[in-house]
Write an enzyme that holds these catalytic residues in place. Structure first.
Site, PDB file in Angstrom:
ATOM      1  N   HIS A 204      24.934  47.928  54.971  1.00  0.00           N
ATOM      2  CA  HIS A 204      23.262  47.143  54.591  1.00  0.00           C
ATOM      3  C   HIS A 204      22.311  48.089  55.227  1.00  0.00           C
ATOM      4  O   HIS A 204      21.153  47.292  55.144  1.00  0.00           O
ATOM      5  CB  HIS A 204      23.035  45.815  54.555  1.00  0.00           C
TER       6      HIS A 204
HETATM    7  C1  UD1 Z   1      18.454  41.736  57.834  1.00  0.00           C
HETATM    8  C2  UD1 Z   1      18.219  42.134  59.246  1.00  0.00           C
HETATM    9  C3  UD1 Z   1      19.029  42.748  60.074  1.00  0.00           C
HETATM   10  C4  UD1 Z   1      20.077  41.743  60.060  1.00  0.00           C
HETATM   11  C5  UD1 Z   1      20.696  41.779  58.739  1.00  0.00           C
HETATM   12  C6  UD1 Z   1      22.217  40.998  58.373  1.00  0.00           C
HETATM   13  C7  UD1 Z   1      15.638  42.586  59.660  1.00  0.00           C
HETATM   14  C8  UD1 Z   1      14.538  43.143  59.633  1.00  0.00           C
HETATM   15  N1  UD1 Z   1      16.669  42.797  58.457  1.00  0.00           N
HETATM   16  O1  UD1 Z   1      18.442  42.403  56.961  1.00  0.00           O
HETATM   17  O2  UD1 Z   1      18.326  42.863  60.880  1.00  0.00           O
HETATM   18  O3  UD1 Z   1      21.734  42.982  60.283  1.00  0.00           O
HETATM   19  O4  UD1 Z   1      20.036  41.074  57.940  1.00  0.00           O
HETATM   20  O5  UD1 Z   1      22.553  40.414  57.013  1.00  0.00           O
HETATM   21  O6  UD1 Z   1      15.324  41.301  60.002  1.00  0.00           O
HETATM   22  N2  UD1 Z   1      18.555  39.485  50.018  1.00  0.00           N
HETATM   23  C9  UD1 Z   1      19.401  38.907  48.769  1.00  0.00           C
HETATM   24  N3  UD1 Z   1      19.443  37.277  49.102  1.00  0.00           N
HETATM   25  C10 UD1 Z   1      19.955  36.325  50.089  1.00  0.00           C
HETATM   26  C11 UD1 Z   1      19.265  37.413  51.057  1.00  0.00           C
HETATM   27  C12 UD1 Z   1      18.633  38.646  50.820  1.00  0.00           C
HETATM   28  O7  UD1 Z   1      19.672  38.898  47.051  1.00  0.00           O
HETATM   29  O8  UD1 Z   1      20.032  35.994  50.793  1.00  0.00           O
HETATM   30  C13 UD1 Z   1      18.692  40.943  49.226  1.00  0.00           C
HETATM   31  C14 UD1 Z   1      16.841  40.211  48.960  1.00  0.00           C
HETATM   32  O9  UD1 Z   1      17.035  41.546  48.162  1.00  0.00           O
HETATM   33  C15 UD1 Z   1      15.653  41.042  49.814  1.00  0.00           C
HETATM   34  C16 UD1 Z   1      17.066  42.488  51.002  1.00  0.00           C
HETATM   35  O10 UD1 Z   1      18.372  41.512  50.471  1.00  0.00           O
HETATM   36  O11 UD1 Z   1      15.077  42.347  49.661  1.00  0.00           O
HETATM   37  C17 UD1 Z   1      16.869  42.576  51.929  1.00  0.00           C
HETATM   38  O12 UD1 Z   1      16.806  41.315  53.004  1.00  0.00           O
HETATM   39  P1  UD1 Z   1      15.932  40.972  54.630  1.00  0.00           P
HETATM   40  O13 UD1 Z   1      16.088  39.598  54.405  1.00  0.00           O
HETATM   41  O14 UD1 Z   1      15.013  41.452  54.398  1.00  0.00           O
HETATM   42  O15 UD1 Z   1      16.768  41.954  54.976  1.00  0.00           O
HETATM   43  P2  UD1 Z   1      18.071  42.562  55.157  1.00  0.00           P
HETATM   44  O16 UD1 Z   1      19.000  43.798  54.892  1.00  0.00           O
HETATM   45  O17 UD1 Z   1      19.726  41.521  55.177  1.00  0.00           O
HETATM   46  N1  UDP Z   2      30.306  38.984  57.637  1.00  0.00           N
HETATM   47  C1  UDP Z   2      30.851  38.049  56.527  1.00  0.00           C
HETATM   48  N2  UDP Z   2      31.078  38.146  55.542  1.00  0.00           N
HETATM   49  C2  UDP Z   2      30.906  39.323  54.786  1.00  0.00           C
HETATM   50  C3  UDP Z   2      30.119  41.008  55.874  1.00  0.00           C
HETATM   51  C4  UDP Z   2      29.753  40.008  56.893  1.00  0.00           C
HETATM   52  O1  UDP Z   2      31.037  37.283  56.823  1.00  0.00           O
HETATM   53  O2  UDP Z   2      31.386  39.825  53.465  1.00  0.00           O
HETATM   54  C5  UDP Z   2      30.230  38.615  58.934  1.00  0.00           C
HETATM   55  C6  UDP Z   2      30.976  39.243  60.084  1.00  0.00           C
HETATM   56  O3  UDP Z   2      32.061  38.786  60.284  1.00  0.00           O
HETATM   57  C7  UDP Z   2      29.922  39.221  60.880  1.00  0.00           C
HETATM   58  C8  UDP Z   2      28.532  39.483  60.719  1.00  0.00           C
HETATM   59  O4  UDP Z   2      28.576  38.757  58.665  1.00  0.00           O
HETATM   60  O5  UDP Z   2      30.108  38.432  62.254  1.00  0.00           O
HETATM   61  C9  UDP Z   2      27.910  40.917  60.346  1.00  0.00           C
HETATM   62  O6  UDP Z   2      26.858  40.328  60.067  1.00  0.00           O
HETATM   63  P1  UDP Z   2      25.689  41.685  58.981  1.00  0.00           P
HETATM   64  O7  UDP Z   2      26.492  42.617  58.821  1.00  0.00           O
HETATM   65  O8  UDP Z   2      25.370  41.199  57.930  1.00  0.00           O
HETATM   66  O9  UDP Z   2      24.860  41.544  60.024  1.00  0.00           O
HETATM   67  P2  UDP Z   2      24.271  42.224  61.549  1.00  0.00           P
HETATM   68  O10 UDP Z   2      25.656  42.317  62.492  1.00  0.00           O
HETATM   69  O11 UDP Z   2      24.437  44.103  60.819  1.00  0.00           O
HETATM   70  O12 UDP Z   2      23.058  42.272  62.178  1.00  0.00           O
END
Ligand code: UD1
Ligand code: UDP
Length: 354
Positions: A204
């Site tokens: 992601h």
């Molecule tokens: C964010 C964090 C990243 C973390 C990740 C965990 C930043 C810069 N990035 O990335 O470090 O690893 O969360 O998962 O803070 N979206 C949905 N539903 C949601 C959330 C997001 O549909 O509940 C979609 C939207 O299209 C959105 C995109 O995901 O534009 C990105 O969401 P965003 O919170 O900006 O960044 P993440 O990629 O989730």
């Molecule tokens: N995770 C979850 N369901 C999923 C994928 C990940 O509960 O389908 C959990 C996973 O166990 C871990 C956390 O989400 O604790 C990791 O989140 P993510 O990869 O979104 O973010 P990052 O750790 O890279 O910031």
């Protein structure tokens, strides 16, 4: 004293859950301020429900947006709440935009701030997370470093020792607290997969999925690794990645089984049963190391070098040939590594220090 716990995304809810439980256990007055960075049920609310956490006192519902816009909206909302509630301290976890907004809003109001998971560095300033980590560490009053290595990094950046506490990572607490509960669920049966007979994938990161060439190549590599080992590949796809596959018109040849993001207990079961995990997630690199499952990280760097030192993880980048080579090396290697992220009592230490 009142503590404001600021969070906003999936990993923050999971990694803060032991801290929230510890505050409840010792009766420390606290409230949760959710920025609304994540908002889809399976990225947010599901974790409050399954981990039986109190829901948030405030949800700013900031949602998605450009880096600056999202961070600025969060800061405005957080500032208002902190001015009203006047907590003695604020606690944030990790490296998201929520963390940066929380720390900046709090320090500018003169509120003591603690950063959980301090001292991680990828040394890649193209990652928004790296900027957030550095700024959060340098602005916070108390830095809760998961390992001695992280403490050394912080000292190397000139941060005074009194502010740094090595506590372990709260993800160990979360894994230990939920392992048994996870066993009660039939996750693998429902997906019709057998323990040890599948690979698990999560991808992601912005730098991997927002670029058509990079994301296509990465998915090709994942498909090829599945074919090489003749094994199904399961990918609970993050909403960002799903959106980018659609927007960029990326297709796969049917070798990857895409599923919606799953709840934490199901994800623990998926990790635990996988022969190998391929990921670009920070938390997943840690969890596989804790659970004893081999991991290949689809990146060129990691802010979790402890996993490389332990031998639970290899960095493959995104070239298909390199991914296959790393998969072979991890599967042929020794699995008896020691978890470097602590003993599962990080939350207890953090709350005591606060
Ligand atoms: C964010 C964090 C990243 C973390 C990740 C965990 C930043 C810069 N990035 O990335 O470090 O690893 O969360 O998962 O803070 N979206 C949905 N539903 C949601 C959330 C997001 O549909 O509940 C979609 C939207 O299209 C959105 C995109 O995901 O534009 C990105 O969401 P965003 O919170 O900006 O960044 P993440 O990629 O989730
Ligand atoms: N995770 C979850 N369901 C999923 C994928 C990940 O509960 O389908 C959990 C996973 O166990 C871990 C956390 O989400 O604790 C990791 O989140 P993510 O990869 O979104 O973010 P990052 O750790 O890279 O910031």
């Amino acid at each position: 004293m009142t503590l404001s716990i600021i969070l906003g995304t999936r990993p923050e809810i999971i990694k803060m859950s032991p801290v929230i439980r510890e505050c409840q256990r010792i009766g420390l007055d606290h409230f949760i301020l959710h920025t609304g960075q994540h908002y889809s049920y399976n990225m947010d609310r599901v974790f409050f429900d399954e981990l039986k956490l109190p829901y948030t006192k405030y949800n700013l519902e900031v949602g998605s947006g450009a880096q600056g816009e999202q961070t600025a909206k969060m800061m405005m909302g957080i500032e208002k709440v902190l001015m009203k509630e006047k907590p003695e301290a604020v606690l944030v976890q990790g490296d998201t935009n929520t963390v940066l907004a929380g720390v900046l809003a709090a320090v500018k109001l003169g509120i003591k701030t603690g950063h959980v998971e301090a001292g991680l560095r990828s040394y890649d300033r193209r990652m928004p997370e790296e900027i957030n980590r550095v700024l959060a560490d340098h602005c916070s009053d108390q830095l809760f470093a998961p390992t001695e290595k992280c403490k050394k990094t912080l000292l190397g950046e000139g941060i005074i020792e009194d502010r740094i506490h090595v506590t372990g990572n709260t993800i160990v607490d979360a894994v230990y607290q939920n392992r048994k509960l996870a066993k009660e669920r039939n996750t693998l049966e429902e997906l019709e997969i057998t323990p040890g007979e599948y690979f698990l994938v999560t991808v992601h990161r912005q730098e991997n999925v927002d670029d058509r060439v990079r994301f296509s190549k990465l998915l090709k590599g994942v498909e090829e690794v599945g074919k090489e080992f003749n094994i199904p590949v399961i990918y609970p796809i993050h909403p960002r990645s799903k959106k980018m596959m659609q927007e960029l018109g990326i297709k796969t040849d049917g070798n990857i089984k895409f599923i919606d993001p799953v709840m934490f207990l199901d994800f623990l079961n998926l990790e635990n049963g996988a022969r190998l995990v391929l990921t670009d997630s920070g938390g997943v690199q840690e969890e596989t190391c804790i659970l004893g499952v081999p991991c290949v990280t689809l990146r060129d760097n990691t802010e979790r070098p402890e996993t490389l030192d332990a031998g639970s993880n290899l960095l493959s980048g995104i070239e298909p040939g390199k991914i296959i080579e790393c998969a072979h090396r991890m599967l042929d290697g020794n699995k008896g590594w020691v978890n470097p992220f602590g003993d599962g009592k990080a939350a207890e230490r953090i709350v005591k220090l606060i």
